[in-house]
Design an enzyme around this catalytic site. Sequence first.
Site, short mmCIF file in Angstrom:
data_model
loop_
_atom_site.label_atom_id
_atom_site.label_comp_id
_atom_site.label_asym_id
_atom_site.label_seq_id
_atom_site.Cartn_x
_atom_site.Cartn_y
_atom_site.Cartn_z
N ASP A 62 52.59 -7.41 11.03
CA ASP A 62 51.96 -6.08 11.22
C ASP A 62 52.97 -4.97 10.89
OD1 ASP A 62 52.34 -5.43 14.80
OD2 ASP A 62 53.61 -6.60 13.44
N ASP B 287 59.14 -5.87 11.17
CA ASP B 287 58.45 -6.81 10.27
C ASP B 287 59.00 -6.66 8.85
OD1 ASP B 287 56.39 -5.65 12.36
OD2 ASP B 287 55.64 -7.64 11.83
N ASN C 14 51.04 -2.93 15.01
CA ASN C 14 51.83 -1.69 15.11
C ASN C 14 51.02 -0.49 14.65
OD1 ASN C 14 54.33 -2.68 16.08
ND2 ASN C 14 54.71 -3.58 14.08
N THR D 64 54.52 -12.43 13.38
CA THR D 64 55.42 -11.45 14.01
C THR D 64 54.64 -10.23 14.51
OG1 THR D 64 55.87 -10.35 11.90
CG2 THR D 64 57.36 -12.14 12.56
N PHE E 127 54.83 -6.28 23.51
CA PHE E 127 53.73 -5.68 22.73
C PHE E 127 52.82 -6.73 22.07
CE2 PHE E 127 51.68 -2.35 20.36
CZ PHE E 127 51.41 -2.88 19.10
N ASN E 128 53.37 -7.66 21.31
CA ASN E 128 52.52 -8.58 20.53
C ASN E 128 51.57 -9.37 21.44
OD1 ASN E 128 53.62 -7.84 18.08
ND2 ASN E 128 55.14 -9.50 18.06
N HIS F 195 63.65 -7.46 16.53
CA HIS F 195 62.74 -8.49 17.06
C HIS F 195 62.33 -9.51 15.97
CE1 HIS F 195 62.20 -5.92 20.61
NE2 HIS F 195 61.77 -4.94 19.84
N ASP F 196 61.53 -9.06 15.02
CA ASP F 196 60.88 -9.99 14.09
C ASP F 196 61.85 -10.79 13.22
OD1 ASP F 196 58.08 -7.71 13.56
OD2 ASP F 196 58.50 -9.14 15.15
O1 RIB Z 1 57.60 -6.16 20.89
C1 RIB Z 1 58.10 -6.18 19.57
C2 RIB Z 1 57.05 -6.61 18.61
O2 RIB Z 1 55.97 -5.67 18.61
C3 RIB Z 1 57.55 -6.63 17.16
O3 RIB Z 1 56.86 -7.62 16.45
C4 RIB Z 1 57.19 -5.28 16.65
O4 RIB Z 1 57.00 -5.26 15.22
C5 RIB Z 1 55.87 -5.05 17.32
O5 RIB Z 1 54.88 -5.72 16.56
CA CA Z 2 55.72 -7.04 14.34
#
Ligand code: RIB
Ligand code: CA
Length: 313
Positions: free
Chosen positions: A10, A15, A40, A126, A168-169, A242-243
């Site tokens: 996303d 990403d 996102n 991701t 978040f994801n 993160h990703d």
């Molecule tokens: O919490 C971080 C995640 O949420 C990452 O994948 C970032 O791109 C958002 O999608």
């Molecule tokens: Ca992401």
Amino acid sequence: MSTKVIIDCDPGLDDALNLFMAFGDGVDIDILGIVAVAGNVGLAKTERNTRLLCEIAGRSDIPVFAGCDAPLNYPLATAEEVHGGEGLEGIEIFQPKMPLQSQNGVEFIIETLRSAEEHSVTLVPTGPLTNIAAAIIQAPDIIPKIKEIVLMGGALREGGNITPSAEFNIYVDPHAAQIVFDSDIPKIVFGLDVTHQVLVSTEVMSRIQAIGNPVSDAAYNLLKSYNVFDSDKYGEDGAPLHDPCTIAYVLKPDLFKLKACNIRVEADSPITRGHTAVDFWHATDLPRTSHWAYEVDRDGFFNLLIELLETYS
Ligand code: RIB
Ligand code: CA
């Protein structure tokens, strides 16, 4: 033999870095396709951004698909405050020339897995897990074709980043996450506990800035924007990458320390929706189908990132 991969993403600033790593010259990954998901930002932007990033990296050969435009049950929650209104704050947004594939992204996942050998394809999501869960619901026969799911999501020791208890994801589509985590598909899980160990420091930014090719320049400008929000939020030198932990694992698994655990997801509580119950100390006898990443070789991770960005020179 190259690792066969379907990336589901996303974009999204982090990403984008993950894709730049996967596209690196000489990288031993066979990218069967990339599927965009709403996360996102909305799907129309995440799919455009995916194609835009492919073009920046000279990888218009990779087929890009649009998957689900909303979570399975909840309305979409987005994160423009982190990634910008277009999802790629820091670089010029243009309409890519490469086409979006006409086939639905979930159909692509199902069709590709149905024609694959058993345990042969690695899924690398991701973003929210909507597309992965939709494919499993529609075609449970694809499960034996999946080698493993290498995903970014969840939190155990780290507090949540979208609510006090959720990452978040997982928060955006907890019902999809339940389907993935409750399945017996092998999962490699990169939650905030490990991603918060790879902050993009000023020193790393200087190293990226010094590379000087179009992709590393784009990465530098994306990270400059990304650092603003998260550095303020966490009071740290740089934002967590993160990703990129997912592709870093696919390429160099030894960078990470993992532990087999059961992970369940809370989907409906108004307070803890999206919480990942990581059974790190094996308090239950529930099946340990996930490997939870809890430590990373930080220097090795950033050396890999720099090496891959340098391949575009
Ligand atoms: O919490 C971080 C995640 O949420 C990452 O994948 C970032 O791109 C958002 O999608
Ligand atoms: Ca992401």
